[in-house]
Design a protein around this motif. Structure first.
Motif, PDB file in Angstrom:
ATOM      1  N   SER A 112     -11.996   4.184  31.015  1.00  0.00           N
ATOM      2  CA  SER A 112     -13.444   4.117  30.808  1.00  0.00           C
ATOM      3  C   SER A 112     -13.802   3.985  29.341  1.00  0.00           C
ATOM      4  N   GLY A 113     -12.899   4.392  28.457  1.00  0.00           N
ATOM      5  CA  GLY A 113     -13.193   4.382  27.031  1.00  0.00           C
ATOM      6  C   GLY A 113     -13.874   5.644  26.547  1.00  0.00           C
ATOM      7  N   ASP A 151      -8.356  -3.021  27.687  1.00  0.00           N
ATOM      8  CA  ASP A 151      -7.559  -2.598  26.537  1.00  0.00           C
ATOM      9  C   ASP A 151      -6.468  -1.611  26.936  1.00  0.00           C
ATOM     10  N   GLY A 152      -6.555  -1.073  28.149  1.00  0.00           N
ATOM     11  CA  GLY A 152      -5.538  -0.151  28.626  1.00  0.00           C
ATOM     12  C   GLY A 152      -5.983   1.295  28.579  1.00  0.00           C
ATOM     13  N   LEU A 153      -5.037   2.189  28.749  1.00  0.00           N
ATOM     14  CA  LEU A 153      -5.326   3.607  28.899  1.00  0.00           C
ATOM     15  C   LEU A 153      -5.689   4.250  27.563  1.00  0.00           C
ATOM     16  N   ARG A 154      -6.812   4.972  27.567  1.00  0.00           N
ATOM     17  CA  ARG A 154      -7.237   5.808  26.433  1.00  0.00           C
ATOM     18  C   ARG A 154      -7.524   7.188  27.027  1.00  0.00           C
ATOM     19  N   TYR A 155      -6.555   8.084  26.919  1.00  0.00           N
ATOM     20  CA  TYR A 155      -6.591   9.360  27.636  1.00  0.00           C
ATOM     21  C   TYR A 155      -7.913  10.073  27.380  1.00  0.00           C
ATOM     22  N   PRO A 271       0.716   2.581  41.134  1.00  0.00           N
ATOM     23  CA  PRO A 271       0.706   2.450  39.673  1.00  0.00           C
ATOM     24  C   PRO A 271      -0.436   1.539  39.219  1.00  0.00           C
ATOM     25  N   ARG A 272      -1.186   1.993  38.229  1.00  0.00           N
ATOM     26  CA  ARG A 272      -2.366   1.241  37.788  1.00  0.00           C
ATOM     27  C   ARG A 272      -2.276   0.773  36.336  1.00  0.00           C
TER      28      ARG A 272
END
Length: 345
Positions: A112-113, A151-155, A271-272
């Motif tokens: 989600s960012g 952009d991918g995963l941003r915990y 897996p995502r």
């Protein structure tokens, strides 16, 4: 080597690890049968109270598994969709533009960012004393998104607080009560909850920060407890407590269809987003799909808290490591994981 001989041999290695300063509990089960477990170290250094197999440890981000399962239950009931924008069900928590485009799936997969609310706890007395998710609403409403889902995963711990608020909005129930009745109770987890810091909980471990980490954090020399960093209560992103035995019960209930349907579990574990090497983030679970049997579960880390649960294959083996020392679970997880990969099909 037979599984029995391998476990016997490996137990000696674990005993050496336990005798070398490990503080916590390790548990290995085949199906529902515990085949090896150990407790070591002190749950309270001031009282010299020892950790036992029933000690309650902090979970940190391991709680995200419970939140994801709760969301999946609502999807099964037709009350929510993974592609739904947050604003369809939850008002007043995000700026309108974000509420209209951030989806449930993006919250579950950390795409989600949204950022991390945890640093705010240290400097905000209101948040440090928070006992409900609603206490975080004003903070989260000021959230801004950095980057795009692609952009991918941003915990994002903030994203999982929003998921908890979403559960409350849809069910009309307190998040903590919902997971207690819909997850902990059917799984038989009697020693799991998000207790407040001032509640008396028998056998609860105090979290400790090792001397080198404490000095680096500006806390002085020597061991330090993590009480200065804890809020009054956890959230839907983390901060709950449990035992190794209860986490095994959670794993067995999950793979046994007691919490969600099997097809729903398959959706949760798909897996995502690439995460750590050899793993992907799914919906609230980390799936390791590299060499050896697939595993799923989640780790948790915070000053004075370290733990991990891994389920192998379709639930043939379950590994749980909980520690009340920062980064105290890593060596045990690695060593036990090596054993399970030798034993698992």
């Amino acid at each position: 080597m037979t599984p029995e001989r391998a476990i016997e041999s490996f137990a000696k290695q674990i005993d050496r690890l336990v005798g070398d300063g490990f503080s916590g509990v390790v548990l290995l089960a085949r199906g529902s049968d515990v085949v090896l477990q150990r407790a070591a170290g002190e749950s309270d250094r001031g009282l010299h109270a020892q950790n036992t197999l029933d000690t309650v440890f902090g979970l940190a981000s391991m709680n995200k598994m419970f939140t994801a399962v709760a969301v999946a239950q609502l999807v099964e009931q037709g009350k929510l969709g993974y592609a739904d924008p947050v604003g369809r069900h939850l008002k007043g928590w995000l700026p309108e533009d974000l509420a209209a485009r951030v989806t449930v799936e993006q919250l579950l997969t950390h795409t989600s960012g949204l950022g991390d609310y945890l640093p705010e706890i240290e400097s905000d007395p209101k948040l440090r004393s928070a006992r409900t998710l609603a206490a975080y609403r004003d903070l989260i409403r000021r959230s801004k998104v950095e980057g795009k889902p692609e952009d991918g995963l941003r915990y994002s711990n903030t994203g999982y607080v929003v998921l908890g608020a979403l559960i409350e909005a849809i069910t009309g129930r307190d998040y903590f009560d919902f997971v207690r009745s819909e997850i902990y109770a059917p799984a038989g987890m009697t020693r799991t909850d998000s207790w407040c810091r001032d509640e008396i909980v028998e056998g609860r471990a105090v979290g400790y920060i090792p001397p080198d980490e404490a000095e680096a954090m500006g806390l002085g020399r020597g061991w330090r407890s993590n009480r200065a960093f804890e809020g009054t209560r956890g959230t839907s992103a983390g901060g709950g407590m449990s035992t190794a035995g209860d986490l095994l019960r959670f794993a067995r209930a999950l793979v046994g269809g007691k919490l969600v349907k099997r097809e729903t579990l398959a959706t949760l574990l798909k897996p995502r987003v690439p995460f750590l090497p050899g793993s992907h983030y799914a919906y609230g679970f980390v799936v390791r799909d590299g060499a050896g049997p697939r595993t799923f579960g989640h780790s948790g880390g915070f000053p004075g808290v370290a733990g991990e649960m891994r389920v192998y294959g379709d639930g043939d083996w379950t590994l749980v490591v909980l520690s009340n020392v920062s980064d105290g679970a890593g060596e045990a997880v690695g060593a036990w994981d090596e054993l399970v990969r030798r034993l698992a099909p």
